[in-house]
Design an enzyme around this catalytic site. Sequence first.
Site, PDB file in Angstrom:
ATOM      1  N   ILE A   1     -16.081 -42.921  -4.209  1.00  0.00           N
ATOM      2  CA  ILE A   1     -16.142 -41.855  -4.967  1.00  0.00           C
ATOM      3  C   ILE A   1     -16.654 -42.075  -6.469  1.00  0.00           C
ATOM      4  O   ILE A   1     -16.072 -43.078  -6.997  1.00  0.00           O
ATOM      5  CB  ILE A   1     -14.980 -41.036  -4.853  1.00  0.00           C
ATOM      6  N   ASP A   2     -17.386 -41.436  -6.818  1.00  0.00           N
ATOM      7  CA  ASP A   2     -17.767 -41.595  -8.529  1.00  0.00           C
ATOM      8  C   ASP A   2     -17.149 -40.500  -9.147  1.00  0.00           C
ATOM      9  O   ASP A   2     -16.306 -39.745  -8.810  1.00  0.00           O
ATOM     10  CB  ASP A   2     -19.373 -41.262  -8.551  1.00  0.00           C
ATOM     11  N   VAL A   3     -17.790 -40.622 -10.489  1.00  0.00           N
ATOM     12  CA  VAL A   3     -16.774 -39.657 -11.515  1.00  0.00           C
ATOM     13  C   VAL A   3     -17.136 -38.108 -11.121  1.00  0.00           C
ATOM     14  O   VAL A   3     -16.301 -37.313 -11.666  1.00  0.00           O
ATOM     15  CB  VAL A   3     -17.236 -39.947 -13.012  1.00  0.00           C
ATOM     16  N   MET A   4     -18.057 -37.652 -10.186  1.00  0.00           N
ATOM     17  CA  MET A   4     -18.141 -36.497  -9.869  1.00  0.00           C
ATOM     18  C   MET A   4     -17.402 -35.959  -8.860  1.00  0.00           C
ATOM     19  O   MET A   4     -17.361 -34.781  -8.624  1.00  0.00           O
ATOM     20  CB  MET A   4     -19.671 -36.058  -9.499  1.00  0.00           C
TER      21      MET A   4
ATOM     22  N   HIS B   1     -17.189 -36.946  -5.814  1.00  0.00           N
ATOM     23  CA  HIS B   1     -18.162 -37.110  -4.377  1.00  0.00           C
ATOM     24  C   HIS B   1     -18.599 -38.586  -4.223  1.00  0.00           C
ATOM     25  O   HIS B   1     -18.646 -39.251  -5.303  1.00  0.00           O
ATOM     26  CB  HIS B   1     -19.292 -36.054  -4.127  1.00  0.00           C
TER      27      HIS B   1
END
Length: 130
Positions: free
Chosen positions: A14-17, A19
């Site tokens: 998962i990234d900072v967004m 997702h």
Amino acid sequence: METSITIEVRPTEIDVMGHVNNAKYLEYMEWGREDWYNRANLSFDRFTEMNVGTVTVNININYRKEARQGEQLTIKTRPLRKGRSSYVLEHVIENEQGDRVADAEVVSVTIDLKERRSVPMPEELARQFS
């Protein structure tokens, strides 16, 4: 032949967004290709016996819908077309609801492992495209 594998999205993907990070989809597709090769009886060891390697030379990916941690994703892989030494595998990634999350066409080339140059596709691989 079409194959499919199912994976669960892990927290490390998962990234900072919030997702799945875009680069992880490439990894998911690589897992799908490895499974496809194995089911076609074209394992890494079999290619090595033939003195042939496969090299990815182009990936055209479309990100369609976000995926989140804990979701189950299915990666489908199938052959699309072949040339003399190049070939295209298609990947479609769907979520549990059957929504398309991403899709891609991956172009690979068969090479001589010693000379590191393209060579005609082995018949065992070419048969997968009929």
